[in-house]
Each structure stands twice: as C-alpha cells, then as structure tokens.
Design a protein around this motif. Structure first.
Motif, PDB file in Angstrom:
ATOM      1  N   ILE A  30       5.727   1.716   5.698  1.00  0.00           N
ATOM      2  CA  ILE A  30       4.878   2.376   6.697  1.00  0.00           C
ATOM      3  C   ILE A  30       5.257   1.908   8.095  1.00  0.00           C
ATOM      4  O   ILE A  30       5.429   2.716   9.012  1.00  0.00           O
ATOM      5  CB  ILE A  30       3.385   2.080   6.416  1.00  0.00           C
ATOM      6  CG1 ILE A  30       2.929   2.853   5.170  1.00  0.00           C
ATOM      7  CG2 ILE A  30       2.520   2.453   7.615  1.00  0.00           C
ATOM      8  CD1 ILE A  30       1.532   2.489   4.704  1.00  0.00           C
TER       9      ILE A  30
ATOM     10  N   THR B 267       1.025   9.194  12.073  1.00  0.00           N
ATOM     11  CA  THR B 267       0.310   8.791  10.864  1.00  0.00           C
ATOM     12  C   THR B 267       0.211   9.943   9.872  1.00  0.00           C
ATOM     13  O   THR B 267       0.289   9.736   8.663  1.00  0.00           O
ATOM     14  CB  THR B 267      -1.107   8.296  11.222  1.00  0.00           C
ATOM     15  OG1 THR B 267      -1.760   9.287  12.028  1.00  0.00           O
ATOM     16  CG2 THR B 267      -1.042   6.989  11.988  1.00  0.00           C
ATOM     17  N   ARG B 268       0.072  11.172  10.363  1.00  0.00           N
ATOM     18  CA  ARG B 268       0.030  12.340   9.482  1.00  0.00           C
ATOM     19  C   ARG B 268       1.357  12.524   8.762  1.00  0.00           C
ATOM     20  O   ARG B 268       1.396  12.770   7.549  1.00  0.00           O
ATOM     21  CB  ARG B 268      -0.305  13.596  10.305  1.00  0.00           C
ATOM     22  CG  ARG B 268      -0.152  14.916   9.565  1.00  0.00           C
ATOM     23  CD  ARG B 268      -1.191  15.098   8.502  1.00  0.00           C
ATOM     24  NE  ARG B 268      -2.508  15.279   9.079  1.00  0.00           N
ATOM     25  CZ  ARG B 268      -3.616  15.460   8.359  1.00  0.00           C
ATOM     26  NH1 ARG B 268      -3.545  15.468   7.043  1.00  0.00           N
ATOM     27  NH2 ARG B 268      -4.775  15.616   8.956  1.00  0.00           N
TER      28      ARG B 268
ATOM     29  N   SER C 206       1.722   9.819   6.126  1.00  0.00           N
ATOM     30  CA  SER C 206       0.852  10.118   4.982  1.00  0.00           C
ATOM     31  C   SER C 206       1.477  11.185   4.082  1.00  0.00           C
ATOM     32  O   SER C 206       1.507  11.048   2.854  1.00  0.00           O
ATOM     33  CB  SER C 206      -0.516  10.586   5.482  1.00  0.00           C
ATOM     34  OG  SER C 206      -1.360  10.928   4.411  1.00  0.00           O
ATOM     35  N   ASP C 207       2.002  12.241   4.686  1.00  0.00           N
ATOM     36  CA  ASP C 207       2.635  13.312   3.906  1.00  0.00           C
ATOM     37  C   ASP C 207       3.878  12.817   3.185  1.00  0.00           C
ATOM     38  O   ASP C 207       4.144  13.196   2.032  1.00  0.00           O
ATOM     39  CB  ASP C 207       3.007  14.490   4.820  1.00  0.00           C
ATOM     40  CG  ASP C 207       1.787  15.216   5.364  1.00  0.00           C
ATOM     41  OD1 ASP C 207       0.687  15.021   4.812  1.00  0.00           O
ATOM     42  OD2 ASP C 207       1.928  15.967   6.352  1.00  0.00           O
TER      43      ASP C 207
ATOM     44  N   GLU D 277       2.937  10.783   0.159  1.00  0.00           N
ATOM     45  CA  GLU D 277       2.456  11.686  -0.889  1.00  0.00           C
ATOM     46  C   GLU D 277       3.640  12.344  -1.612  1.00  0.00           C
ATOM     47  O   GLU D 277       3.674  12.431  -2.842  1.00  0.00           O
ATOM     48  CB  GLU D 277       1.539  12.752  -0.285  1.00  0.00           C
ATOM     49  CG  GLU D 277       1.070  13.835  -1.252  1.00  0.00           C
ATOM     50  CD  GLU D 277       0.074  13.303  -2.258  1.00  0.00           C
ATOM     51  OE1 GLU D 277       0.016  13.882  -3.355  1.00  0.00           O
ATOM     52  OE2 GLU D 277      -0.637  12.336  -1.945  1.00  0.00           O
TER      53      GLU D 277
ATOM     54  N   GLU E  82      -2.003   9.082  -2.195  1.00  0.00           N
ATOM     55  CA  GLU E  82      -2.529   9.415  -0.884  1.00  0.00           C
ATOM     56  C   GLU E  82      -2.725   8.150  -0.042  1.00  0.00           C
ATOM     57  O   GLU E  82      -3.196   7.132  -0.539  1.00  0.00           O
ATOM     58  CB  GLU E  82      -3.862  10.151  -1.014  1.00  0.00           C
ATOM     59  CG  GLU E  82      -3.743  11.520  -1.682  1.00  0.00           C
ATOM     60  CD  GLU E  82      -5.075  12.231  -1.752  1.00  0.00           C
ATOM     61  OE1 GLU E  82      -6.031  11.737  -1.115  1.00  0.00           O
ATOM     62  OE2 GLU E  82      -5.165  13.257  -2.438  1.00  0.00           O
ATOM     63  N   ALA E  83      -2.357   8.233   1.202  1.00  0.00           N
ATOM     64  CA  ALA E  83      -2.609   7.145   2.154  1.00  0.00           C
ATOM     65  C   ALA E  83      -3.255   7.782   3.370  1.00  0.00           C
ATOM     66  O   ALA E  83      -2.623   8.558   4.087  1.00  0.00           O
ATOM     67  CB  ALA E  83      -1.308   6.446   2.527  1.00  0.00           C
ATOM     68  N   SER E  84      -4.508   7.472   3.592  1.00  0.00           N
ATOM     69  CA  SER E  84      -5.221   8.093   4.702  1.00  0.00           C
ATOM     70  C   SER E  84      -4.649   7.609   6.029  1.00  0.00           C
ATOM     71  O   SER E  84      -3.993   6.557   6.108  1.00  0.00           O
ATOM     72  CB  SER E  84      -6.707   7.749   4.633  1.00  0.00           C
ATOM     73  OG  SER E  84      -6.895   6.366   4.890  1.00  0.00           O
ATOM     74  N   GLU E  85      -4.904   8.372   7.068  1.00  0.00           N
ATOM     75  CA  GLU E  85      -4.433   7.978   8.391  1.00  0.00           C
ATOM     76  C   GLU E  85      -5.105   6.670   8.827  1.00  0.00           C
ATOM     77  O   GLU E  85      -4.494   5.860   9.529  1.00  0.00           O
ATOM     78  CB  GLU E  85      -4.722   9.102   9.395  1.00  0.00           C
ATOM     79  CG  GLU E  85      -3.892  10.364   9.113  1.00  0.00           C
ATOM     80  CD  GLU E  85      -4.126  11.458  10.124  1.00  0.00           C
ATOM     81  OE1 GLU E  85      -4.139  11.153  11.324  1.00  0.00           O
ATOM     82  OE2 GLU E  85      -4.291  12.620   9.704  1.00  0.00           O
TER      83      GLU E  85
ATOM     84  N   ILE F 137      -3.151   3.862   7.167  1.00  0.00           N
ATOM     85  CA  ILE F 137      -1.873   3.642   7.855  1.00  0.00           C
ATOM     86  C   ILE F 137      -2.100   2.916   9.175  1.00  0.00           C
ATOM     87  O   ILE F 137      -1.350   2.012   9.552  1.00  0.00           O
ATOM     88  CB  ILE F 137      -1.158   4.991   8.080  1.00  0.00           C
ATOM     89  CG1 ILE F 137      -0.733   5.588   6.741  1.00  0.00           C
ATOM     90  CG2 ILE F 137       0.058   4.828   8.992  1.00  0.00           C
ATOM     91  CD1 ILE F 137      -0.306   7.027   6.806  1.00  0.00           C
TER      92      ILE F 137
END
Length: 413
Positions: A120, A130-131, A134-135, A138, A144-147, A150
C-alpha cells in the motif's frame, strides 16, 4: 544506473516436496496452472489452524486426545477473517476456558498476514489514490481494503516523516535550490491552492539531497525566514549559493538568515517569464537574443547585450525586458563563474526530475483530501525518487575546486 534485478527463485526438489506435490495432485485434481493457484489458496488456512492447535497443546501442556487434571481446557473455536497474499480467508482460532491463550501465528488484533502494508505504501508513493489502491487490492488479492484502512496504513509513516524532517543535515551546502509545485487541497469543504516548496541541496560530496519540503499558502520574508531558520536548527551553518525563482521575500530572508549567501535567480525561469510577452513567430529569434545576455563571458558584456536586446525589442514588447533590469543584482552573480559552475547554478533544473515525480501526483489526484494527505504523498514520492541518487553531479571535482577558491575557507578541505 540500471535497476538491480531481483534474484530468480530456483526450485530444489526433495523427496518430501515430491510427496506433498503428489498429495496435492490427488486431493485437488489439478489439471492446469490455475488449478495450482486455487489449491494453494486453500492451504494457508489449514496450515494456520494446525499451527495454532500445536500452540494450544503447548499452552495447556497436553494434546487434544489426552486427559489432564488441570483446570484449563479447550473451549471451542472463535471465527476470524484475515487477509493474506492469496486473498481473504476465514479461520478458526482455538479458545481455552480461562481465555489466556494467545496465538503467535496470528496475533489477537492481527487481521493481515501478508506484507500488504508495504505494498500500500509503495503504491501511494507512486502517486496512486486511495480509491485506486483499494481497487488494485481487490483485483489482485481478492479482499476489500477501505479508503479509511489505506489512510490508516499510510499514517503509520508519519513518525518516519517527522524523524526525516528533524534529521541532522550537513553543516555546509555549496548550492541550494528552492522550487515550488502547486496543488489543490480540500479544507472544510473549500478547495485551496497550496504550494509545496522543495528545498534541494548539493552537499560537499556533490550528491543531491532533499533537505525538506514545506507546504505553504503565502510567501513572505517572515515565512522564508522561518524555513531557513529551520535549516539552521538542523545544523546547516552555511550556504554558498541559493538558487530560486523570484519567490516573494526569499532574498530578504536569505540575507537575514545567511548573510554571506549568494542569491542567484534561476535564469531558466527568468527566460520563461520573459517569453510570456512574446508571440510565437518571434519566440525563436527572441530566445537567441536572450542567450547573448546570460551566456556572455563577463558581466560587462552581458550588460551590453542587455541594452542591445532591450533596444531591439522594446518597441514591440515594451514590458518584456523590464524584469531583467529590475532583478539584475540577482541575475548577475552567475557571471563570476566558469561554464562548469554556471551549468550547476543557472537553473533549478536539478530539481526537475524530482518535480516530474511530484507532477504525477497532480495528474492522478485533482484534489487532495487534506494537508496531511498531500504531505504523505510528497514525502513518499521523495523517498521513492531519491533511491536513484547514488552518484555525484557531473564535473563536481572541477566545480568544487572553483567554489573553494571563490569562497575561501567556507568549504571543508
């Protein structure tokens, strides 16, 4: 310098490995490379469970099938979801009656068993939002890693940034450059433009070194004096030449903080500012005439060239040459030096490769969510970019020798 290649893993077969492979082939009916990946995804959870069972045996002092007179015993399992390089998985963590068992394989609050934190941070350093991170997680790892997660991971480097900001610096920098990149930052719902001022020095060994990065809104003598005093507090006792593009208040602050320092206005920025007034059809001949000024062998000849160029173009572009005369005291120091030194100080282009890295942040993030997010991105990008700075600048021996004579006694022997 060529990037160092990672060593290639060499497979060494043993009888034990062959037996494991044969069992995998039978258990999972493996027919393709994709089947191998699916089989491997299934193994970590089972391996972790067996390791935790062994940890519980050691904790209680007896195995699962044995009897014991102790008042602590197994008390079922607690489900837990963890992330790994193979994706998310559900595991069963064994429990004991007294709730004194703590696994070392997967610790109590641990939710990740991969090196995802470093991945990360590496992606953040390369300018990904961060988006986007996250994508990517995935797509590649399947979890999933939320913003927010991160952001929490990247926040872990804030103490490292603070240590870096406060680290001791060299006592003397022969040359220092200051340049600015502008960013949009959201502050309480309002988008503001902030400048990130990159302060880069060439140390006595001839190597480039980012001293600090200052994020500020308004330039002033007071602001720049606080920045330069910050360098003093980190151990910088002397700067021979400071190169910058007409930052408001920088000249006065430099004179106050480092009275012996020579202030050199960036010639490239000076030329760019001049060319704002010039039409496209006149740019080539106008640039050629400007070269006769800043490439003149002496200041006397440069002043003669300045008069000729001003007279030639003043009727068509009356404002174009005004700043040359107004800023001549900051432009003229360059004429004291040889071509080798001039190449080093006539422009802030020593920062340009670094600025290219910083500009990527603007292309990938139209607006930063906070000052802290901008600071993290800038410093991580700096750490990434400066890994390649392993060699002194070209002809440093000649430059250092001339500066040593010009500024006698101020450079280390």
């Amino acid at each position: 310098m060529a990037r160092e290649k990672k060593p290639v893993h060499k497979v060494q077969m043993t009888d034990g490995k062959r037996n494991i492979i044969q069992q995998l082939l039978q258990e999972y009916d493996i027919q393709s490379a994709e089947d191998i990946q699916d089989a491997l995804k299934d193994l970590p959870g089972g391996t972790i469970k067996e390791m935790m069972e062994a940890e519980m045996d050691e904790h209680l002092g007896y195995e699962k099938s044995e009897r014991s007179d102790t008042d602590d015993y197994r008390n079922g399992y607690k489900p837990k979801r963890i992330n790994s390089s193979y994706g998310s998985m559900d595991i069963q963590v064994p429990q004991d009656r007294k709730s004194t068992f703590e696994s070392q394989v997967v610790k109590k609050c641990q939710k990740d068993i991969s090196d995802i934190d470093q991945k990360i941070i590496s992606m953040y350093a390369k300018g990904m939002t961060t988006r986007q991170i996250s994508d990517t997680l995935e797509d590649i790892y399947g979890f999933e890693a939320s913003e927010g997660f991160i952001s929490d991971v990247t926040d872990k480097i804030m103490p490292q940034i603070e240590d870096w900001q406060n680290r001791p610096l060299s006592e003397v920098y022969p040359v220092l450059y200051i340049d600015a990149i502008h960013y949009s930052v959201r502050d309480n719902g309002v988008i503001r433009k902030l400048a990130a001022y990159v302060i880069l020095g060439i140390n006595p060994d001839g190597r480039k070194e980012v001293l600090t990065i200052e994020v500020g809104e308004n330039e002033s003598s007071k602001y720049w004096l606080s920045v330069l005093n910050g360098l003093k507090n980190q151990g910088v006792k002397d700067i021979l030449i400071l190169c910058a593009d007409g930052l408001r208040g920088i000249k006065e602050a430099t004179a106050a903080a480092y009275p012996k320092t020579e202030y050199q206005r960036c010639i490239v920025h000076q030329v760019r500012n001049t060319m704002k007034y010039v039409s496209d059809k006149d740019r080539k001949p106008f640039c050629a005439d400007l070269k006769t000024i800043y490439q003149a062998p002496t200041e006397e000849k440069a002043l003669d060239a300045l008069e000729r160029v001003t007279e030639k173009w003043s009727e068509k572009y009356p404002n174009s040459m005004r700043s040359w005369k107004q800023n001549w005291d900051a432009i003229s120091p360059i004429f004291k030096f040889s071509t080798a030194v001039r190449r080093v100080i006539y422009t802030t282009n020593a920062i340009e490769s670094l600025n290219a890295t910083y500009r990527k942040l603007n292309r990938q993030r139209s607006v930063f969510p906070s000052d802290t997010a901008l600071l993290k991105a800038l410093y991580l990008s700096t750490f990434e970019a400066t890994k390649k700075w392993t060699m002194p600048i070209r002809n440093w021996g000649q430059v250092y020798g001339e500066l040593s004579i010009m500024y006698e006694g101020r450079l280390p022997e």
